[in-house]
Design a protein around this motif. Structure first.
Motif, PDB file in Angstrom:
ATOM      1  N   ASN A  29       0.875  -1.286  -0.150  1.00 40.73           N
ATOM      2  CA  ASN A  29       0.114   0.413   0.288  1.00 40.73           C
ATOM      3  C   ASN A  29       0.793   1.318   0.396  1.00 40.73           C
ATOM      4  O   ASN A  29       0.380   2.372  -0.333  1.00 40.73           O
ATOM      5  CB  ASN A  29      -0.555  -0.090   1.020  1.00 40.73           C
ATOM      6  CG  ASN A  29      -2.256  -0.773   1.369  1.00 40.73           C
ATOM      7  OD1 ASN A  29      -2.603  -0.865   0.130  1.00 40.73           O
ATOM      8  ND2 ASN A  29      -2.025  -1.667   1.672  1.00 40.73           N
ATOM      9  N   ASN A  30       1.981   1.055   0.450  1.00 41.82           N
ATOM     10  CA  ASN A  30       3.082   2.309   0.419  1.00 41.82           C
ATOM     11  C   ASN A  30       4.300   2.269  -0.432  1.00 41.82           C
ATOM     12  O   ASN A  30       4.582   3.368  -1.317  1.00 41.82           O
ATOM     13  CB  ASN A  30       3.753   2.309   1.554  1.00 41.82           C
ATOM     14  CG  ASN A  30       2.747   2.678   3.312  1.00 41.82           C
ATOM     15  OD1 ASN A  30       1.725   2.827   2.736  1.00 41.82           O
ATOM     16  ND2 ASN A  30       3.351   2.094   4.237  1.00 41.82           N
ATOM     17  N   THR A  31       3.561   1.804  -1.872  1.00 45.49           N
ATOM     18  CA  THR A  31       5.215   1.920  -2.820  1.00 45.49           C
ATOM     19  C   THR A  31       3.951   2.353  -4.074  1.00 45.49           C
ATOM     20  O   THR A  31       3.004   2.067  -4.118  1.00 45.49           O
ATOM     21  CB  THR A  31       4.777   0.186  -3.613  1.00 45.49           C
ATOM     22  OG1 THR A  31       5.820  -0.376  -2.066  1.00 45.49           O
ATOM     23  CG2 THR A  31       5.810  -0.200  -4.429  1.00 45.49           C
ATOM     24  N   LEU A  34       9.112 -13.855  -2.562  1.00 49.41           N
ATOM     25  CA  LEU A  34       8.367 -13.418  -2.403  1.00 49.41           C
ATOM     26  C   LEU A  34       7.954 -11.775  -2.989  1.00 49.41           C
ATOM     27  O   LEU A  34       6.824 -11.975  -3.102  1.00 49.41           O
ATOM     28  CB  LEU A  34       8.191 -12.904  -0.426  1.00 49.41           C
ATOM     29  CG  LEU A  34       7.307 -11.927  -0.215  1.00 49.41           C
ATOM     30  CD1 LEU A  34       6.085 -12.201   0.476  1.00 49.41           C
ATOM     31  CD2 LEU A  34       8.318 -11.680   1.587  1.00 49.41           C
ATOM     32  N   ILE A  35       8.902 -11.250  -3.045  1.00 45.24           N
ATOM     33  CA  ILE A  35       8.717 -10.358  -3.670  1.00 45.24           C
ATOM     34  C   ILE A  35       8.155 -10.394  -5.638  1.00 45.24           C
ATOM     35  O   ILE A  35       7.200  -9.282  -5.735  1.00 45.24           O
ATOM     36  CB  ILE A  35       9.707  -9.528  -3.801  1.00 45.24           C
ATOM     37  CG1 ILE A  35      10.021  -9.265  -2.068  1.00 45.24           C
ATOM     38  CG2 ILE A  35       9.721  -8.309  -4.509  1.00 45.24           C
ATOM     39  CD1 ILE A  35       9.251  -7.767  -1.688  1.00 45.24           C
ATOM     40  N   SER A  36       8.521 -11.499  -5.725  1.00 45.89           N
ATOM     41  CA  SER A  36       8.359 -11.729  -7.160  1.00 45.89           C
ATOM     42  C   SER A  36       6.618 -11.895  -7.252  1.00 45.89           C
ATOM     43  O   SER A  36       5.810 -11.303  -8.108  1.00 45.89           O
ATOM     44  CB  SER A  36       9.133 -12.947  -7.747  1.00 45.89           C
ATOM     45  OG  SER A  36      10.244 -12.282  -8.622  1.00 45.89           O
ATOM     46  N   VAL A  37       6.335 -13.006  -6.626  1.00 48.93           N
ATOM     47  CA  VAL A  37       4.964 -13.644  -6.511  1.00 48.93           C
ATOM     48  C   VAL A  37       4.172 -12.042  -6.495  1.00 48.93           C
ATOM     49  O   VAL A  37       2.696 -12.088  -6.804  1.00 48.93           O
ATOM     50  CB  VAL A  37       4.830 -14.753  -5.602  1.00 48.93           C
ATOM     51  CG1 VAL A  37       3.251 -15.039  -5.832  1.00 48.93           C
ATOM     52  CG2 VAL A  37       5.593 -15.361  -5.899  1.00 48.93           C
ATOM     53  N   LEU A  38       4.608 -11.344  -5.353  1.00 45.91           N
ATOM     54  CA  LEU A  38       3.850 -10.821  -5.126  1.00 45.91           C
ATOM     55  C   LEU A  38       3.566  -8.824  -6.184  1.00 45.91           C
ATOM     56  O   LEU A  38       2.162  -8.570  -6.385  1.00 45.91           O
ATOM     57  CB  LEU A  38       4.099  -9.953  -3.296  1.00 45.91           C
ATOM     58  CG  LEU A  38       3.422 -10.739  -2.259  1.00 45.91           C
ATOM     59  CD1 LEU A  38       4.047  -9.918  -1.680  1.00 45.91           C
ATOM     60  CD2 LEU A  38       2.050 -10.416  -2.448  1.00 45.91           C
ATOM     61  N   THR A  39       4.988  -8.772  -6.892  1.00 46.89           N
ATOM     62  CA  THR A  39       4.800  -8.210  -7.250  1.00 46.89           C
ATOM     63  C   THR A  39       4.169  -8.379  -9.272  1.00 46.89           C
ATOM     64  O   THR A  39       3.669  -8.002 -10.024  1.00 46.89           O
ATOM     65  CB  THR A  39       5.739  -7.174  -7.273  1.00 46.89           C
ATOM     66  OG1 THR A  39       7.074  -8.379  -8.272  1.00 46.89           O
ATOM     67  CG2 THR A  39       6.590  -6.124  -6.228  1.00 46.89           C
ATOM     68  N   PHE A  40       4.345  -9.488  -8.799  1.00 52.02           N
ATOM     69  CA  PHE A  40       3.319 -10.170 -10.507  1.00 52.02           C
ATOM     70  C   PHE A  40       2.104  -9.448 -10.131  1.00 52.02           C
ATOM     71  O   PHE A  40       1.441  -9.407 -11.051  1.00 52.02           O
ATOM     72  CB  PHE A  40       3.633 -11.714 -11.061  1.00 52.02           C
ATOM     73  CG  PHE A  40       3.134 -12.393 -11.679  1.00 52.02           C
ATOM     74  CD1 PHE A  40       3.770 -12.464 -13.138  1.00 52.02           C
ATOM     75  CD2 PHE A  40       1.748 -12.860 -10.830  1.00 52.02           C
ATOM     76  CE1 PHE A  40       2.954 -13.339 -14.174  1.00 52.02           C
ATOM     77  CE2 PHE A  40       0.955 -13.340 -12.767  1.00 52.02           C
ATOM     78  CZ  PHE A  40       1.782 -13.725 -13.906  1.00 52.02           C
ATOM     79  N   HIS A  41       1.590 -10.263  -9.271  1.00 51.39           N
ATOM     80  CA  HIS A  41      -0.202 -10.225  -9.039  1.00 51.39           C
ATOM     81  C   HIS A  41      -0.561  -8.365  -9.416  1.00 51.39           C
ATOM     82  O   HIS A  41      -1.709  -8.051  -9.833  1.00 51.39           O
ATOM     83  CB  HIS A  41      -0.421 -10.912  -7.959  1.00 51.39           C
ATOM     84  CG  HIS A  41      -0.439 -12.700  -8.332  1.00 51.39           C
ATOM     85  ND1 HIS A  41      -1.013 -13.199  -8.729  1.00 51.39           N
ATOM     86  CD2 HIS A  41       0.545 -13.280  -7.177  1.00 51.39           C
ATOM     87  CE1 HIS A  41      -1.141 -14.200  -8.744  1.00 51.39           C
ATOM     88  NE2 HIS A  41      -0.617 -14.677  -8.714  1.00 51.39           N
ATOM     89  N   ILE A  42       0.287  -7.377  -8.408  1.00 50.55           N
ATOM     90  CA  ILE A  42       0.043  -6.304  -8.369  1.00 50.55           C
ATOM     91  C   ILE A  42      -0.255  -5.954  -9.645  1.00 50.55           C
ATOM     92  O   ILE A  42      -0.889  -5.023 -10.315  1.00 50.55           O
ATOM     93  CB  ILE A  42       1.171  -5.660  -7.150  1.00 50.55           C
ATOM     94  CG1 ILE A  42       0.774  -5.935  -6.040  1.00 50.55           C
ATOM     95  CG2 ILE A  42       1.121  -4.243  -7.790  1.00 50.55           C
ATOM     96  CD1 ILE A  42       1.875  -5.677  -5.305  1.00 50.55           C
ATOM     97  N   ASN A  43       0.749  -6.695 -11.013  1.00 54.18           N
ATOM     98  CA  ASN A  43       0.427  -5.584 -11.702  1.00 54.18           C
ATOM     99  C   ASN A  43      -0.179  -6.382 -13.063  1.00 54.18           C
ATOM    100  O   ASN A  43      -1.234  -6.068 -13.449  1.00 54.18           O
ATOM    101  CB  ASN A  43       2.401  -6.166 -13.204  1.00 54.18           C
ATOM    102  CG  ASN A  43       2.913  -5.115 -12.506  1.00 54.18           C
ATOM    103  OD1 ASN A  43       3.789  -3.366 -13.075  1.00 54.18           O
ATOM    104  ND2 ASN A  43       4.303  -5.346 -11.196  1.00 54.18           N
TER     105      ASN A  43
END
Length: 297
Positions: free
Chosen positions: A54-56, A135-144
Motif C-alpha cells: 500500500n505504500n509503494t 516473495l517479492i516476485s509473486v506479490l509484484t507479479f499479481h500487483i501488475n
C-alpha cells in the motif's frame, strides 16, 4: 437485483471518469494450518506486506484516494521451517461502476505455488528489472496483473504496460527453482496466466473485458438495455476465443470472478434476446451450469 444497483444508486465521491491506479489492499496472513498461528512472525509478516503493497508507488500516475484499486490478498501458510514458508495466495480485486455505488469483481486468482523465504523484519525491496526474492516476485507479479486488468476495463488494451512488467518479473524469476513460473509447472499457473494474456491467440479476452465493463456495466445508468447487450456481446467474444482455444485458463479466471454477477445481470432488468447468451455461457463455462439454470428471463 444487480442492475438496479447499477441504475439507481449515485456514487459518493466518484464523479470523474478516470483510471483507478494504485492500490487499497487488505492483506491477511492466515497461519491456522501451522498450529502456531500466534507466532509473532506471522503478525510481523502481515504488517510488512500491507505496508509494502500500500505504500509503494506502482505507477507514474498520481492517484486520488477514490481512484485506488480495492483488492485483497490472503496468504495461507501451510507449513514453515526456519525461514522457509509454504503457502497459497488468494487474490481478488474490484473496480467501481460509473454513476453507481456498485463495485464489480474483475480479478480472482488462487495461486497455489507460493513458497518463499522470509526473516522477521527483513527489508522488502522491489526492483522492476531484477530478482530480489520469490516473495517479492509473486506479490509484484499479481500487483501488475491487478493494475493491468483494471486498466483494460477502462481503456481498450489499457493494461499493456502492466502485463509486460508481469512478464518481465516472470522472465527474471524463472532462473530460480520456485514453482509457478515455467510452462512445465502446470495449466493454472502464473506462467500460463500471463502467457495467455499477452498471446494473440486469446486476443478476444481483453476486448471482452473492455466491452463488458466500459461499454456494458458503465453504460447501464444511461441505457440499461444497451449496456446489457454489450455484456452479451462480450460473452460472444469469449465464445469466439473458446472456439479457437477451448477451455483456456483465462476463461476460468474470468468466470471465477464474474459468474455470479452474470447470473444476476441476465435475471433482471430490460429483456434482450437471451437464447444465444445462454448457449454461449453453457458452451464456454459449463462448470457454472447451475448458475446459468438460475437465470430467469
Amino acid at each position: 437485483m444487480l442492475y438496479k444497483l447499477v441504475l439507481f444508486f449515485i456514487a459518493i465521491g466518484f464523479s470523474t471518469f478516470c483510471y483507478g491506479q494504485e492500490l487499497n489492499c487488505k492483506l491477511v496472513v492466515n497461519a491456522m494450518q501451522t498450529g502456531n498461528e500466534q507466532n509473532q512472525i506471522f503478525k510481523t509478516l502481515e504488517r510488512q506486506l500491507n505496508e509494502f503493497i500500500n505504500n509503494t508507488q506502482w505507477t507514474n500516475k498520481n492517484a486520488k484516494p477514490q481512484e485506488r484499486i480495492d483488492c485483497s490478498m490472503v496468504v495461507t501458510i501451510q507449513d514453515y521451517s526456519s525461514d522457509i514458508f509454504r503457502a497459497t495466495l488468494q487474490i481478488q480485486s474490484s473496480r467501481p461502476v460509473f454513476n453507481s455505488t456498485y463495485t464489480t469483481p474483475i480479478y480472482n486468482f488462487n495461486d497455489r505455488d507460493f513458497t518463499f523465504q522470509y526473516l522477521e523484519f527483513q527489508n522488502l525491496v522491489y526492483n522492476p528489472s531484477q530478482y530480489e526474492s520469490n516473495l517479492i516476485s509473486v506479490l509484484t507479479f499479481h500487483i501488475n496483473m491487478i493494475l493491468g486488468i483494471d486498466a483494460d476495463t477502462f481503456e481498450l488494451m489499457g493494461g499493456e504496460t502492466y502485463f509486460k512488467q508481469a512478464q518481465t518479473i516472470l522472465n527474471y524469476t524463472q532462473q530460480n527453482n520456485y514453482k509457478g513460473w515455467k510452462a512445465e509447472d502446470g495449466q493454472q499457473t502464473r506462467f500460463m496466466l500471463i502467457d495467455q494474456m499477452l498471446s494473440n491467440q486469446y486476443k478476444e479476452f481483453r476486448d471482452a473485458m473492455y466491452k463488458y465493463h466500459r461499454l456494458g456495466l458503465d453504460e447501464m445508468s444511461t441505457d440499461a438495455k444497451e449496456g446489457k447487450q454489450s455484456i452479451a456481446d462480450a460473452i460472444a467474444d469469449l465464445r469466439t476465443m473458446n472456439n479457437r482455444r477451448p477451455n483456456s485458463f483465462l476463461l476460468r479466471v474470468f468466470f471465477d470472478a464474474k459468474a455470479s454477477e452474470i447470473e444476476e445481470i441476465f435475471s433482471d432488468g430490460p429483456s434482450i434476446t437471451i437464447t444465444t447468451v445462454m448457449d454461449n455461457l453453457n458452451r464456454i463455462a459449463p462448470t457454472h451450469a447451475s448458475k446459468w439454470r438460475n437465470i430467469s428471463y
